[in-house]
Design a protein around this motif. Structure first.
Motif, PDB file in Angstrom:
ATOM      1  N   THR A 129      -1.848 122.441 -13.723  1.00  0.00           N
ATOM      2  CA  THR A 129      -0.737 123.250 -13.209  1.00  0.00           C
ATOM      3  C   THR A 129       0.145 122.417 -12.295  1.00  0.00           C
ATOM      4  O   THR A 129       1.379 122.448 -12.394  1.00  0.00           O
ATOM      5  CB  THR A 129      -1.276 124.484 -12.463  1.00  0.00           C
ATOM      6  N   VAL A 130      -0.473 121.662 -11.398  1.00  0.00           N
ATOM      7  CA  VAL A 130       0.291 120.788 -10.502  1.00  0.00           C
ATOM      8  C   VAL A 130       1.107 119.781 -11.302  1.00  0.00           C
ATOM      9  O   VAL A 130       2.313 119.596 -11.078  1.00  0.00           O
ATOM     10  CB  VAL A 130      -0.649 120.053  -9.521  1.00  0.00           C
ATOM     11  N   LEU A 131       0.453 119.122 -12.265  1.00  0.00           N
ATOM     12  CA  LEU A 131       1.162 118.126 -13.053  1.00  0.00           C
ATOM     13  C   LEU A 131       2.297 118.744 -13.862  1.00  0.00           C
ATOM     14  O   LEU A 131       3.390 118.169 -13.957  1.00  0.00           O
ATOM     15  CB  LEU A 131       0.187 117.416 -14.004  1.00  0.00           C
ATOM     16  N   SER A 132       2.059 119.888 -14.443  1.00  0.00           N
ATOM     17  CA  SER A 132       3.087 120.524 -15.275  1.00  0.00           C
ATOM     18  C   SER A 132       4.333 120.839 -14.458  1.00  0.00           C
ATOM     19  O   SER A 132       5.462 120.559 -14.887  1.00  0.00           O
ATOM     20  CB  SER A 132       2.536 121.803 -15.916  1.00  0.00           C
ATOM     21  N   LEU A 133       4.156 121.411 -13.287  1.00  0.00           N
ATOM     22  CA  LEU A 133       5.312 121.770 -12.464  1.00  0.00           C
ATOM     23  C   LEU A 133       6.037 120.528 -11.946  1.00  0.00           C
ATOM     24  O   LEU A 133       7.276 120.491 -11.899  1.00  0.00           O
ATOM     25  CB  LEU A 133       4.868 122.653 -11.299  1.00  0.00           C
ATOM     26  N   CYS A 134       5.286 119.515 -11.559  1.00  0.00           N
ATOM     27  CA  CYS A 134       5.922 118.299 -11.049  1.00  0.00           C
ATOM     28  C   CYS A 134       6.644 117.538 -12.159  1.00  0.00           C
ATOM     29  O   CYS A 134       7.807 117.129 -12.002  1.00  0.00           O
ATOM     30  CB  CYS A 134       4.877 117.400 -10.382  1.00  0.00           C
ATOM     31  N   TYR A 135       5.978 117.356 -13.313  1.00  0.00           N
ATOM     32  CA  TYR A 135       6.591 116.581 -14.391  1.00  0.00           C
ATOM     33  C   TYR A 135       7.775 117.308 -15.018  1.00  0.00           C
ATOM     34  O   TYR A 135       8.682 116.668 -15.562  1.00  0.00           O
ATOM     35  CB  TYR A 135       5.559 116.258 -15.461  1.00  0.00           C
ATOM     36  N   ASP A 136       7.782 118.612 -14.935  1.00  0.00           N
ATOM     37  CA  ASP A 136       8.927 119.349 -15.463  1.00  0.00           C
ATOM     38  C   ASP A 136      10.206 118.912 -14.771  1.00  0.00           C
ATOM     39  O   ASP A 136      11.255 118.758 -15.400  1.00  0.00           O
ATOM     40  CB  ASP A 136       8.702 120.849 -15.276  1.00  0.00           C
ATOM     41  N   THR A 137      10.132 118.669 -13.453  1.00  0.00           N
ATOM     42  CA  THR A 137      11.329 118.238 -12.723  1.00  0.00           C
ATOM     43  C   THR A 137      11.751 116.835 -13.153  1.00  0.00           C
ATOM     44  O   THR A 137      12.942 116.516 -13.155  1.00  0.00           O
ATOM     45  CB  THR A 137      11.084 118.251 -11.203  1.00  0.00           C
ATOM     46  N   GLY A 164      -1.752 115.428 -22.874  1.00  0.00           N
ATOM     47  CA  GLY A 164      -1.508 116.299 -24.022  1.00  0.00           C
ATOM     48  C   GLY A 164      -1.341 117.745 -23.604  1.00  0.00           C
ATOM     49  O   GLY A 164      -0.426 118.442 -24.061  1.00  0.00           O
ATOM     50  N   ASP A 165      -2.207 118.213 -22.715  1.00  0.00           N
ATOM     51  CA  ASP A 165      -2.134 119.590 -22.241  1.00  0.00           C
ATOM     52  C   ASP A 165      -0.866 119.834 -21.431  1.00  0.00           C
ATOM     53  O   ASP A 165      -0.171 120.842 -21.607  1.00  0.00           O
ATOM     54  CB  ASP A 165      -3.373 119.904 -21.393  1.00  0.00           C
ATOM     55  N   VAL A 166      -0.535 118.905 -20.555  1.00  0.00           N
ATOM     56  CA  VAL A 166       0.636 119.079 -19.686  1.00  0.00           C
ATOM     57  C   VAL A 166       1.926 119.107 -20.500  1.00  0.00           C
ATOM     58  O   VAL A 166       2.783 119.985 -20.302  1.00  0.00           O
ATOM     59  CB  VAL A 166       0.682 117.955 -18.627  1.00  0.00           C
ATOM     60  N   PHE A 167       2.095 118.168 -21.420  1.00  0.00           N
ATOM     61  CA  PHE A 167       3.323 118.163 -22.215  1.00  0.00           C
ATOM     62  C   PHE A 167       3.386 119.353 -23.155  1.00  0.00           C
ATOM     63  O   PHE A 167       4.478 119.864 -23.445  1.00  0.00           O
ATOM     64  CB  PHE A 167       3.449 116.848 -22.989  1.00  0.00           C
ATOM     65  N   ARG A 168       2.245 119.819 -23.608  1.00  0.00           N
ATOM     66  CA  ARG A 168       2.234 121.041 -24.415  1.00  0.00           C
ATOM     67  C   ARG A 168       2.682 122.220 -23.565  1.00  0.00           C
ATOM     68  O   ARG A 168       3.432 123.084 -24.028  1.00  0.00           O
ATOM     69  CB  ARG A 168       0.826 121.272 -24.968  1.00  0.00           C
ATOM     70  N   ASN A 169       2.221 122.276 -22.319  1.00  0.00           N
ATOM     71  CA  ASN A 169       2.670 123.336 -21.413  1.00  0.00           C
ATOM     72  C   ASN A 169       4.185 123.355 -21.288  1.00  0.00           C
ATOM     73  O   ASN A 169       4.802 124.425 -21.160  1.00  0.00           O
ATOM     74  CB  ASN A 169       2.067 123.140 -20.019  1.00  0.00           C
ATOM     75  N   ALA A 264     -12.031 112.086  -8.793  1.00  0.00           N
ATOM     76  CA  ALA A 264     -11.369 112.977  -7.840  1.00  0.00           C
ATOM     77  C   ALA A 264     -10.256 113.814  -8.462  1.00  0.00           C
ATOM     78  O   ALA A 264      -9.695 114.689  -7.795  1.00  0.00           O
ATOM     79  CB  ALA A 264     -10.797 112.162  -6.675  1.00  0.00           C
ATOM     80  N   SER A 265      -9.902 113.554  -9.717  1.00  0.00           N
ATOM     81  CA  SER A 265      -8.830 114.265 -10.424  1.00  0.00           C
ATOM     82  C   SER A 265      -7.478 114.027  -9.748  1.00  0.00           C
ATOM     83  O   SER A 265      -7.271 112.996  -9.127  1.00  0.00           O
ATOM     84  CB  SER A 265      -9.160 115.755 -10.535  1.00  0.00           C
ATOM     85  N   ILE A 266      -6.550 114.981  -9.854  1.00  0.00           N
ATOM     86  CA  ILE A 266      -5.165 114.759  -9.427  1.00  0.00           C
ATOM     87  C   ILE A 266      -5.033 114.966  -7.923  1.00  0.00           C
ATOM     88  O   ILE A 266      -5.278 116.061  -7.406  1.00  0.00           O
ATOM     89  CB  ILE A 266      -4.216 115.722 -10.167  1.00  0.00           C
ATOM     90  N   LEU A 267      -4.609 113.925  -7.225  1.00  0.00           N
ATOM     91  CA  LEU A 267      -4.437 113.995  -5.774  1.00  0.00           C
ATOM     92  C   LEU A 267      -2.975 113.947  -5.358  1.00  0.00           C
ATOM     93  O   LEU A 267      -2.633 114.346  -4.243  1.00  0.00           O
ATOM     94  CB  LEU A 267      -5.208 112.860  -5.102  1.00  0.00           C
ATOM     95  N   ALA A 268      -2.103 113.462  -6.237  1.00  0.00           N
ATOM     96  CA  ALA A 268      -0.662 113.462  -5.970  1.00  0.00           C
ATOM     97  C   ALA A 268       0.059 113.242  -7.296  1.00  0.00           C
ATOM     98  O   ALA A 268      -0.480 112.607  -8.202  1.00  0.00           O
ATOM     99  CB  ALA A 268      -0.270 112.367  -4.972  1.00  0.00           C
ATOM    100  N   ALA A 269       1.278 113.772  -7.387  1.00  0.00           N
ATOM    101  CA  ALA A 269       2.055 113.657  -8.634  1.00  0.00           C
ATOM    102  C   ALA A 269       3.514 113.415  -8.298  1.00  0.00           C
ATOM    103  O   ALA A 269       4.016 113.858  -7.256  1.00  0.00           O
ATOM    104  CB  ALA A 269       1.906 114.922  -9.477  1.00  0.00           C
ATOM    105  N   VAL A 270       4.206 112.726  -9.210  1.00  0.00           N
ATOM    106  CA  VAL A 270       5.607 112.408  -8.993  1.00  0.00           C
ATOM    107  C   VAL A 270       6.486 113.603  -9.333  1.00  0.00           C
ATOM    108  O   VAL A 270       6.160 114.418 -10.203  1.00  0.00           O
ATOM    109  CB  VAL A 270       6.030 111.186  -9.844  1.00  0.00           C
ATOM    110  N   ARG A 271       7.595 113.702  -8.618  1.00  0.00           N
ATOM    111  CA  ARG A 271       8.623 114.694  -8.908  1.00  0.00           C
ATOM    112  C   ARG A 271       9.956 113.970  -9.113  1.00  0.00           C
ATOM    113  O   ARG A 271      10.011 112.739  -9.116  1.00  0.00           O
ATOM    114  CB  ARG A 271       8.711 115.718  -7.776  1.00  0.00           C
TER     115      ARG A 271
END
Length: 476
Positions: A129-137, A164-169, A264-271
């Motif tokens: 969810t975090v990645l999807s919202l951040c990468y959308d921008t 794959g999941d994030v870009f599909r979202n 640790a999975s996702i700890l920060a994502a680019v916008r």
């Protein structure tokens, strides 16, 4: 789609998305965030104490009453979790049987025993969810529709599944192709990039440079013959200078797309501001002195620099409590009017990747940024360290694309910079092929891939591992 088959998960996914969208829109007050973190922290403490053999012993002294009185400021009273803990306890650190997960991953195991990293549906929902919202921008900055090549390993690794999941979202198309795989290889990867309208790449910085080099060997110019407009780079240290050089190789925008790990999975994502934003709905962050383990005090601007420690705030397969990432970071407040209201994070490299040069402690970030800051078209670099008559000296080896200026312009300034910043005499050399060792950073470490330290008689174990991997990758 899997949530449609589980009403409870479907509700959880919708609630998670709603909460993150409200946070993104600035609708969360600091009080609401603190209350959320405290509530989730107490829940995770109970969950791990009651279900994880490792944490059951580690947190045995935490009664329900004590957890009910636990405050965010009490985190420092709990012991750290370390990589050695994960290696020694393996699945004993997990809070669910592996059969309750939807997928099993593990770390690469190139520098120690591979540790298990199972993920359940909660893990994937909160992180993606975090990645999807951040990468959308980010993707909205580039003309679509997007066809993205995901160039990471898929066996026992999360890269392909996650992207794959994030870009599909987000309604985009992916092709999972790993150039180091015998099924794909560089030739087939380049053929697909030439024949199909790929707009983006997901890969490591080392892969982005190696692929550009292989394209030129095949008679292609990535800037002219391929349609890539952005690269989401993962898995290695990436300074602004290296990102700019990679962008110049592809005539594309290169993003430091996330800060994450298998464990640790996702700890920060680019916008879209090209900065890494933390995920405080999912994670509690601490920054400590790597030597003493004590909290680092913020500077006048609110920034803290030290080793990152994280605590998960969700019921995943294997939540971690006060996990020492082993990474040096700078974390600073987003600032007034920020487009996304979470602290910003900048990785500086692993704690063990720090160098000592003539008495100066040097972070990986600082050295890479200085070496590449005056260049364009760099498709590989390595720094050789010698000690001559009691003085640490550097030889900087640079491999550049054919369009780059090798006339020597800027090399004198680079030598002066290295002397002024680190007190190291330096020689700058250009080379036509550094070899595959510079592509091993994501598998081993930045230091193993980028530094050849000849001050010690025996090479470090990580360098030997990097050389072994490079030997396999040299065969095309």
């Amino acid at each position: 789609m899997f949530t449609l088959f589980n009403e409870e998960l479907n509700r959880f996914a919708r609630d998670t998305l709603r909460a993150h969208r409200e946070f993104e829109a600035g609708k969360w007050t600091s009080e609401r965030l603190a209350a959320h973190q405290l509530d989730q922290l107490r829940d995770v403490l109970r969950y791990t104490r009651d279900n994880s053999p490792f944490y059951g012993e580690r947190l045995a002294g935490l009664s329900d009453e004590r957890i009910g009185r636990f405050a965010l400021g009490d985190l420092g009273d709990l012991p750290f979790t370390t990589k050695d803990d994960l290696r020694q306890n393996m699945l004993g650190t997990a809070s669910q049987p592996v059969t309750d997960s939807w997928v099993f991953y593990e770390t690469t195991g190139t520098t120690g025993p591979a540790t298990p990293c199972p993920r359940n549906n909660v893990d994937s929902i909160v992180n993606n969810t975090v990645l999807s919202l951040c990468y959308d921008t980010v993707l909205r900055r580039h003309d679509g529709p997007h066809l993205v090549a995901v160039m990471g390993p898929t066996e026992l690794h999360s890269t392909g599944d996650t992207f794959g999941d994030v870009f599909r979202n987000l309604g985009h198309t992916v092709a999972k192709m790993w150039p180091h795989s015998p099924v794909v290889g560089y030739r087939r990867a380049l053929q697909l990039l030439r024949e199909m309208p790929f707009t983006g790449l997901v890969c490591t910085p080392g892969m982005a440079m190696a692929l550009a080099k292989e394209a030129r060997r095949a008679g292609l110019d990535p800037r002219r013959d391929l349609s890539v407009s952005f690269l989401l780079l993962v898995g290695e240290l990436l300074t602004p200078a290296l990102a700019a050089n990679i962008g110049s190789l592809w005539d594309a925008t290169a993003y430091n797309s996330m800060y994450a790990s298998q464990e640790a999975s996702i700890l920060a994502a680019v916008r879209d501001d090209e900065l890494l934003h933390t995920a405080p709905l999912n994670v509690c962050y601490e920054v400590i002195d790597p030597n003493s383990g004590t909290p680092v005090q913020a500077g006048p601007d609110g920034a803290v620099q030290g080793e990152l420690v994280i605590t998960h705030l969700y019921r995943g397969s294997k939540p971690l409590i006060r996990y020492r990432t082993g990474d040096m970071v700078v974390m600073r407040p987003a600032g007034t009017g920020a487009s996304y209201p979470s602290p910003l994070l900048r990785p500086l490299g692993r704690v063990r990747d720090r160098l000592t040069l003539n008495g100066n402690t040097v972070h990986a970030f600082d050295l890479e940024q200085l070496v590449l800051g005056r260049l364009t078209g760099c498709q590989g670099y390595q720094v050789v360290i010698d000690r001559i008559e009691g003085v640490d000296t550097l030889t900087v080896l640079l491999e550049t694309a054919d369009f780059a200026d090798r006339s020597g312009t800027g090399t004198g300034a680079l030598r002066a910079d290295l002397m002024e910043r680190f007190g190291t005499p330096a020689e700058i050399r250009f080379t036509d092929d550094l070899g595959a060792i510079t592509t091993t950073g994501a598998m081993v470490s930045w230091k193993a891939a980028r530094i050849h330290d000849r001050r010690t008689a025996e090479p470090e174990a990580e360098r030997l591992a990097a050389l072994a991997i490079a030997g396999q990758r040299e065969v095309r």
